[in-house]
Design a protein around this motif. Structure first.
Motif, PDB file in Angstrom:
ATOM      1  N   VAL A 186      -4.203  12.784  -3.658  1.00  0.00           N
ATOM      2  CA  VAL A 186      -3.439  12.021  -2.672  1.00  0.00           C
ATOM      3  C   VAL A 186      -2.867  12.992  -1.649  1.00  0.00           C
ATOM      4  N   GLN A 187      -3.156  12.737  -0.383  1.00  0.00           N
ATOM      5  CA  GLN A 187      -2.641  13.554   0.715  1.00  0.00           C
ATOM      6  C   GLN A 187      -1.314  12.971   1.204  1.00  0.00           C
ATOM      7  N   PHE A 188      -0.336  13.852   1.435  1.00  0.00           N
ATOM      8  CA  PHE A 188       0.959  13.463   1.986  1.00  0.00           C
ATOM      9  C   PHE A 188       1.128  14.106   3.350  1.00  0.00           C
ATOM     10  N   LEU A 239     -11.499   9.141   3.571  1.00  0.00           N
ATOM     11  CA  LEU A 239     -10.149   9.190   3.030  1.00  0.00           C
ATOM     12  C   LEU A 239      -9.486   7.853   3.358  1.00  0.00           C
ATOM     13  N   VAL A 240      -8.851   7.234   2.395  1.00  0.00           N
ATOM     14  CA  VAL A 240      -8.264   5.911   2.593  1.00  0.00           C
ATOM     15  C   VAL A 240      -6.765   6.054   2.825  1.00  0.00           C
ATOM     16  N   ARG A 241      -6.317   5.603   3.998  1.00  0.00           N
ATOM     17  CA  ARG A 241      -4.886   5.611   4.282  1.00  0.00           C
ATOM     18  C   ARG A 241      -4.274   4.341   3.700  1.00  0.00           C
ATOM     19  N   ILE A 242      -3.365   4.493   2.766  1.00  0.00           N
ATOM     20  CA  ILE A 242      -2.899   3.348   1.997  1.00  0.00           C
ATOM     21  C   ILE A 242      -2.074   2.388   2.854  1.00  0.00           C
ATOM     22  N   ARG A 249     -11.160  -0.126  -2.185  1.00  0.00           N
ATOM     23  CA  ARG A 249     -11.372   0.888  -1.151  1.00  0.00           C
ATOM     24  C   ARG A 249     -11.484   2.282  -1.763  1.00  0.00           C
ATOM     25  N   ALA A 250     -10.726   2.537  -2.818  1.00  0.00           N
ATOM     26  CA  ALA A 250     -10.782   3.851  -3.457  1.00  0.00           C
ATOM     27  C   ALA A 250     -12.134   4.119  -4.095  1.00  0.00           C
ATOM     28  N   GLY A 302     -10.553  10.483  -1.553  1.00  0.00           N
ATOM     29  CA  GLY A 302      -9.131  10.767  -1.627  1.00  0.00           C
ATOM     30  C   GLY A 302      -8.340   9.672  -0.946  1.00  0.00           C
ATOM     31  N   LEU A 303      -7.036   9.612  -1.251  1.00  0.00           N
ATOM     32  CA  LEU A 303      -6.111   8.686  -0.615  1.00  0.00           C
ATOM     33  C   LEU A 303      -5.129   9.474   0.233  1.00  0.00           C
TER      34      LEU A 303
END
Length: 373
Positions: free
Chosen positions: A233-235, A134-137, A165-166, A171-172
């Motif tokens: 996208v995870q919040f 999972l990529v933390r933006i 990276r994506a 997921g982001l």
């Protein structure tokens, strides 16, 4: 670990391999007691003088449930537990606990600069499972800010690096709630305002991003990449983490942004929703693209089964720092969901087939579908 009167089909569904859709790497090195206690405390601070973080609900659960996996009796004293942990070594402890969690796939929020943590691939190898990133933006933004020479370079590099990276991720993730809260204008900022904000940002590139204009640009850039690649996208919401926006992370404040994203078609996943899980459940019930992380508390699980569609709920362990967090997260999930399903079965509200199907959906099926595993 599960209610004794559950039907076999429901018990089997609860014990089936899980997809841990949001976790972090664990330490690869041997730890002192002080280091270990910092990692089992959500605040990351030492216990007050004369006390210990073992005298917490997590500490008690660790001694009860993790001790047997290290060949100790349940409720082993902290000193005995830590001595055995040191005797086995971090590698063996990580293998036993991560494999014991019964996870078939780890989706790992990685930190390339934190070399003391296991990578996503290493988490998978230790746990005998698949693993994806999972990529933390906000981490990408920091890397770009530290190397960009001018605002235009910053903007171009940010989009390119997000896309690169994506391409390797499932997921982001964003922690914008912890950086500026959720009371922000959800619209795309103008290019002129972003360039002005980028110039301010490049003056202090090593600091966490805090300018709402820049964070909105980063978020919408990530949304564009997520739409192109079909990624969720995870919040980050609810309690957890740190930062000036911590007290403003009620997911209901995301309502305007969430509704703006519905035509875009990007799945939105609300993480760590407690104590705002009812608001998160409402958003998941009315917005077709919104999903909710269920956590592991029996009370929270019961309420989410009341309020949110079953196909909108996902399991995550919250694993972070030490492998005990991953093992106990999976254990707590199974026990909490087992108790919630058991009460419905006992009341005649659900059939055993319904309960087993829901356990499979929340434990792994929904994550497989959303993250395209």
């Amino acid at each position: 670990m599960l209610p004794v009167d559950l039907p076999d089909t429901v018990r089997d569904a609860l014990l089936a391999p899980l997809v841990d859709h949001h976790c972090h790497g664990v330490r690869r090195d041997d730890l002192t007691r002080a280091e270990f206690e910092l990692l089992i405390n959500a605040g990351g601070s030492p216990a007050p003088p004369g006390t210990t973080h073992f005298d917490t609900p997590f500490g008690a659960a660790l001694r009860r449930w993790c001790a047997p996996l290290l060949d100790l009796e349940p409720h082993a004293p902290p000193a005995v537990y830590l001595a055995r942990r040191a005797e086995l070594g971090a590698g063996e402890v990580n293998r036993r606990l991560l494999a014991g969690a019964g996870v078939v796939a780890f989706l790992v929020d990685t930190a390339p600069d934190e070399t003391e943590l296991l990578t996503a691939a290493e988490m998978g190898r230790h746990g005998g499972a698949a693993a994806d990133e999972l990529v933390r933006i906000e981490r990408i933004e920091r890397d770009v800010a530290e190397t960009a020479q001018a605002a235009v370079d910053y903007l171009d590099s940010l989009g390119e690096e997000l896309a690169a990276r994506a391409a390797r991720a499932v997921g982001l993730k964003t922690v914008i709630a912890c950086l500026c809260g959720l009371d922000f204008d959800p619209s795309r900022p103008s290019r002129g305002s972003v360039i002005a904000a980028a110039n301010r940002r490049l003056a202090e590139p090593k600091e966490p991003p805090s300018d709402p204009i820049l964070l909105r640009h980063l978020l919408w850039s990530a949304i564009d990449v997520a739409r192109e690649r079909g990624l969720p996208v995870q919040f980050h919401t609810g309690f957890g983490g740190s930062g000036p926006g911590l007290h403003r992370t009620d997911p209901a404040r995301l309502s305007t942004l969430v509704r703006a994203l519905q035509p875009v078609g990007v799945p939105v996943i609300l993480l760590h929703c407690y104590p705002f899980h009812r608001q998160a459940a409402y958003l998941a019930s009315v917005c077709p693209h919104v999903y909710v992380d269920v956590g592991a508390s029996a009370g929270v699980m019961d309420e989410l089964l009341e309020l949110a569609p079953f196909h909108k709920q996902l399991f995550s362990s919250g694993c972070r720092g030490v492998a005990e967090t991953g093992y106990l997260g999976a254990l707590s999930h199974r026990r909490a969901l087992g108790a919630a399903l058991g009460s419905r079965l006992a009341a005649g509200e659900w059939s055993a087939a319904d309960a087993a199907r829901v356990a499979h959906m929340i434990g792994s099926g929904n994550a497989r579908r959303i993250y395209r595993l």
